[in-house]
Scaffold this active site. Structure first.
Site, PDB file in Angstrom:
ATOM      1  N   GLU A 212      47.024  -9.405 114.853  1.00 16.86           N
ATOM      2  CA  GLU A 212      45.584  -9.567 114.685  1.00 16.86           C
ATOM      3  C   GLU A 212      45.293 -11.019 114.321  1.00 16.86           C
ATOM      4  OE1 GLU A 212      43.460  -5.780 113.499  1.00 16.86           O
ATOM      5  OE2 GLU A 212      44.652  -6.234 111.753  1.00 16.86           O
TER       6      GLU A 212
ATOM      7  N   HIS B 275      47.363  -6.717 105.955  1.00 19.46           N
ATOM      8  CA  HIS B 275      46.161  -6.919 106.778  1.00 19.46           C
ATOM      9  C   HIS B 275      45.585  -8.301 106.479  1.00 19.46           C
ATOM     10  CE1 HIS B 275      41.963  -6.693 108.062  1.00 19.46           C
ATOM     11  NE2 HIS B 275      42.421  -5.869 108.992  1.00 19.46           N
TER      12      HIS B 275
HETATM   13  P1  PGA Z   1      37.474  -5.519 114.078  1.00 21.99           P
HETATM   14  O1  PGA Z   1      38.534  -5.295 112.925  1.00 21.99           O
HETATM   15  O2  PGA Z   1      37.892  -4.680 115.276  1.00 21.99           O
HETATM   16  O3  PGA Z   1      36.172  -5.037 113.499  1.00 21.99           O
HETATM   17  O4  PGA Z   1      37.459  -6.972 114.420  1.00 21.99           O
HETATM   18  C1  PGA Z   1      39.903  -5.329 113.219  1.00 21.99           C
HETATM   19  C2  PGA Z   1      40.732  -5.227 111.965  1.00 21.99           C
HETATM   20  O5  PGA Z   1      40.403  -5.833 110.942  1.00 21.99           O
HETATM   21  O6  PGA Z   1      41.790  -4.573 111.976  1.00 21.99           O
END
Ligand code: PGA
Length: 259
Positions: free
Chosen positions: A169, A97
């Site tokens: 992401e 992550h």
């Molecule tokens: P967020 O987090 O939707 O609050 O931006 C996404 C994540 O960290 O997976």
């Protein structure tokens, strides 16, 4: 119609009681949706996992861990072993992550060791990748994503494919200061990711779901899920109330079905 993936990472939020009651609410709100249509998963804190795993119906929601050590045991203070996660009968492990990479300094090589270990222990393994704002501004996002995939999945045998998931992401889109990626940008990067997965694993890579995450919210979820290369949504803040997540899932599913 493809199966849609919806999941949330609870990060360092919610205590044991809050996690269990969130999961119970989420299951009762969503259990009428066929498991053939959606795959729902929640990734709580380590301390909540054991009681969550024992108190919910696991047919409706996969439970995952936020991180995992690449060794089964040893002198790794503060780490959690795959065997400890197996003891809780967990389905899923998230690796790499953005906060692990950027707050705790994990590298692609570390992620590769963890991915290998998670797959060897037969966990569904969700590898998160994404470029930073600086990398985006230098126009090297595609190279960064390809590097993260090529190192992250280095020496992973093709027969493990059914256990591999990917979340895209972009670092600049995550969290309270994040700017959500436009659906056009997200689709473009998902295409790059899918092409790279195909290079790594051949045609079998088509089975790997690639989810978008980073400030997914009720305003952008439908446009994202209707993109051809986006297979699911990995949601943070907008999913942390069961009612909100249920609504987001239903709206996105409907948008996908009617697109
Ligand atoms: P967020 O987090 O939707 O609050 O931006 C996404 C994540 O960290 O997976």
């Amino acid at each position: 119609m493809k199966k849609l993936y919806f999941g949330t990472n609870l990060k360092m939020y919610k205590n044991i009681h809050q996690t269990t009651s969130y999961l119970k609410d989420l299951i009762s709100l969503t259990k009428d949706i066929s498991q053939e249509e959606i795959e729902l998963f929640v990734i709580p804190s380590y301390t909540s996992l054991s009681s969550a795993a024992g108190s919910i119906d696991r047919n409706y929601v996969k439970l995952g861990a936020q991180n995992m050590c690449w060794e089964e045991e040893g002198q790794f203070t503060g780490e959690i072993s795959p065997l400890m996660l197996k003891e809780m009968n967990l389905d899923l492990v998230m690796i790499g992550h953005s906060e692990r990479r950027h707050v705790f300094g994990e590298t692609d090589i570390t992620e590769n060791k963890k991915v290998k270990c998670a797959l060897e222990h037969d966990f569904t393994t969700l590898l998160c990748i994404g470029e930073s704002l600086e990398e985006k501004n230098f126009d090297i996002s595609n190279e960064v994503l390809r590097t993260q995939l090529k190192i992250g999945f280095h020496n992973i045998p093709t027969e493990k494919i059914s256990k591999i998931w990917v979340a895209y992401e972009p670092v600049w889109s995550i969290g309270v200061n994040g700017v959500p990626a436009s659906y056009q940008y997200a689709e473009e990067k998902h295409k790059v990711i899918k092409e790279c997965l195909q290079e790594l694993f051949g045609d079998a890579a088509k089975a790997i779901p690639v989810l978008y995450g980073g400030s997914v919210n009720p305003q952008n979820a439908n446009d994202l899920i209707t993109q051809p290369s986006i297979d699911g949504l990995f949601v943070g803040r907008s999913a942390w109330h069961a009612d909100d997540f249920n609504k987001l899932i239903r709206d996105a599913k409907k948008a996908y079905e009617t697109a």
